[in-house]
Design an enzyme around this catalytic site. Structure first.
Site, PDB file in Angstrom:
ATOM      1  N   GLY A  29     -11.065  -8.821  -2.223  1.00  0.00           N
ATOM      2  CA  GLY A  29     -10.340  -8.093  -1.177  1.00  0.00           C
ATOM      3  C   GLY A  29     -11.258  -7.286  -0.285  1.00  0.00           C
ATOM      4  N   ALA A  86      -6.191  -3.132  -5.157  1.00  0.00           N
ATOM      5  CA  ALA A  86      -4.771  -3.244  -5.527  1.00  0.00           C
ATOM      6  C   ALA A  86      -3.944  -3.108  -4.263  1.00  0.00           C
ATOM      7  CB  ALA A  86      -4.385  -2.166  -6.527  1.00  0.00           C
ATOM      8  N   ASP A  87      -2.742  -3.662  -4.316  1.00  0.00           N
ATOM      9  CA  ASP A  87      -1.823  -3.521  -3.183  1.00  0.00           C
ATOM     10  C   ASP A  87      -0.942  -2.293  -3.348  1.00  0.00           C
ATOM     11  OD1 ASP A  87      -2.621  -5.958  -1.796  1.00  0.00           O
ATOM     12  OD2 ASP A  87      -1.914  -6.916  -3.628  1.00  0.00           O
ATOM     13  N   LYS A  97      -0.839  -6.635  -7.502  1.00  0.00           N
ATOM     14  CA  LYS A  97      -2.023  -7.287  -6.953  1.00  0.00           C
ATOM     15  C   LYS A  97      -1.653  -8.701  -6.510  1.00  0.00           C
ATOM     16  CE  LYS A  97      -6.008  -7.094  -8.810  1.00  0.00           C
ATOM     17  NZ  LYS A  97      -6.514  -7.008  -7.433  1.00  0.00           N
ATOM     18  N   GLY A  98      -2.543  -9.270  -5.700  1.00  0.00           N
ATOM     19  CA  GLY A  98      -2.315 -10.646  -5.270  1.00  0.00           C
ATOM     20  C   GLY A  98      -2.135 -10.796  -3.776  1.00  0.00           C
ATOM     21  N   GLY A  99      -2.281  -9.658  -3.056  1.00  0.00           N
ATOM     22  CA  GLY A  99      -2.202  -9.744  -1.595  1.00  0.00           C
ATOM     23  C   GLY A  99      -3.237 -10.699  -1.028  1.00  0.00           C
ATOM     24  N   GLY A 100      -4.340 -10.850  -1.754  1.00  0.00           N
ATOM     25  CA  GLY A 100      -5.385 -11.782  -1.334  1.00  0.00           C
ATOM     26  C   GLY A 100      -5.308 -13.113  -2.064  1.00  0.00           C
ATOM     27  N   GLU A 106      -8.016 -12.800 -11.080  1.00  0.00           N
ATOM     28  CA  GLU A 106      -8.201 -11.351 -11.250  1.00  0.00           C
ATOM     29  C   GLU A 106      -7.654 -10.892 -12.606  1.00  0.00           C
ATOM     30  OE1 GLU A 106      -8.050  -9.915  -6.581  1.00  0.00           O
ATOM     31  OE2 GLU A 106      -6.183 -10.117  -7.666  1.00  0.00           O
ATOM     32  N   LYS A 124      -2.024   3.005  -0.843  1.00  0.00           N
ATOM     33  CA  LYS A 124      -1.653   2.148  -1.966  1.00  0.00           C
ATOM     34  C   LYS A 124      -0.928   2.904  -3.092  1.00  0.00           C
ATOM     35  CE  LYS A 124      -4.073  -1.200  -0.013  1.00  0.00           C
ATOM     36  NZ  LYS A 124      -5.207  -1.878  -0.586  1.00  0.00           N
TER      37      LYS A 124
HETATM   38  C1  5RP Z   1      -6.337  -9.951  -4.062  1.00  0.00           C
HETATM   39  C2  5RP Z   1      -5.928  -8.592  -4.419  1.00  0.00           C
HETATM   40  C3  5RP Z   1      -6.572  -7.468  -3.660  1.00  0.00           C
HETATM   41  O1  5RP Z   1      -7.375  -6.752  -4.532  1.00  0.00           O
HETATM   42  C4  5RP Z   1      -5.496  -6.610  -3.069  1.00  0.00           C
HETATM   43  O2  5RP Z   1      -4.706  -7.432  -2.222  1.00  0.00           O
HETATM   44  C5  5RP Z   1      -6.074  -5.439  -2.269  1.00  0.00           C
HETATM   45  O3  5RP Z   1      -6.823  -5.947  -1.213  1.00  0.00           O
HETATM   46  P1  5RP Z   1      -7.428  -5.024  -0.072  1.00  0.00           P
HETATM   47  O4  5RP Z   1      -8.478  -4.200  -0.712  1.00  0.00           O
HETATM   48  O5  5RP Z   1      -7.936  -6.013   0.942  1.00  0.00           O
HETATM   49  O6  5RP Z   1      -6.297  -4.181   0.484  1.00  0.00           O
HETATM   50  O7  5RP Z   1      -5.142  -8.339  -5.297  1.00  0.00           O
HETATM   51  O8  5RP Z   1      -5.584 -10.911  -4.743  1.00  0.00           O
END
Ligand code: 5RP
Length: 235
Positions: A29, A86-87, A97-100, A106, A124
């Site tokens: 991320g 984390a989201d 998590k999982g936004g990416g 992970e 967050k």
């Molecule tokens: C990827 C994730 C990321 O860690 C989560 O989306 C946070 O990303 P960012 O730091 O870009 O806000 O879980 O799957």
């Protein structure tokens, strides 16, 4: 402080937990990327000696670019810690998590780590999880049926994640060849994270759920007042 600056400060500050000789999980991320870059810098300039295990192809490429030596869980057996983004995180340090789209790798890396440190900006931090739609990795086979069942379990609409720039019919495909469903439309709908995780994991077609429960013990949080280190209250 702008968001990009906050991400950078949190990402860099987390490297204080990394010591020579450690085996370290490297998350995915835009926040933890600063951790990976800083570890690379410390290896080149300060003589830090660590081995990383990446949680995505994106992080693997970034680590290689910055000279971080890599291995895998089979070779290393386990990890001293993982640092990841984390989201959302709640007062118990349960995470979404999982936004990416890297949640499966992970979670595999996090469960092999003695300690999980999250790097985040203060957007967050939430009282209840779920305003950020919950990412769920599913198999491509009969995905429409799985999506319908996910929506019933969660009690909220669920959508297949697509790559917008490729058009509305282009599903995002994960590093593992699967798809991502996002459950929820902006309301914090998750009352009981452990229950919803176990219900979703019982569904055939669900590969992994982006709820990380009882895994994170420390959050490195950046906001207006600088960087704060938060520890889970039962630690
Ligand atoms: C990827 C994730 C990321 O860690 C989560 O989306 C946070 O990303 P960012 O730091 O870009 O806000 O879980 O799957």
């Amino acid at each position: 402080m702008d968001i990009e600056q906050a991400k950078k400060e949190a990402g860099i500050a987390a490297v204080q937990f990394v010591e020579s000789g450690m085996h370290v999980g490297l998350g995915t991320g835009s926040t933890v990327k600063h951790t990976v870059i800083e570890i690379g810098r410390a290896i080149q300039e300060d003589g830090l000696e660590v081995i990383g295990v990446p949680t995505s192809i994106e992080t693997e490429n970034l680590a290689i670019e910055h000279g971080v030596p890599l291995s895998n869980l089979t070779e290393l057996g386990g990890l001293d810690l993982v640092i990841d983004g984390a989201d959302e995180f709640d007062p118990e340090f349960n995470l979404i998590k999982g936004g990416g789209a890297a949640l499966l790798r992970e979670k595999i890396v996090a469960q092999a780590s003695n300690r999980m440190i999250v790097v985040a900006d203060d957007r967050k931090r939430v009282e209840r999880l779920g305003a950020f739609p919950l990412p769920i990795e599913i198999t491509p086979f009969e995905w429409e049926d799985t999506l319908k069942r996910i929506s019933l379990i969660c009690g909220v609409p669920a959508n297949l994640r697509v790559i917008e720039s490729n058009g509305p019919e282009s599903p995002l495909i994960t590093d593992n060849g699967n798809m991502i469903v996002d459950a929820g439309v902006g309301d914090a709908f998750i009352d009981n994270p452990a229950l919803i995780e176990s219900q979703l994991l019982h569904l055939a077609g669900v590969v992994e759920v982006g709820l990380f429960i009882d895994m994170c013990d420390t959050v490195v949080l950046a906001g207006q007042t600088g960087v704060e280190i938060l520890h889970r209250s039962d630690e």
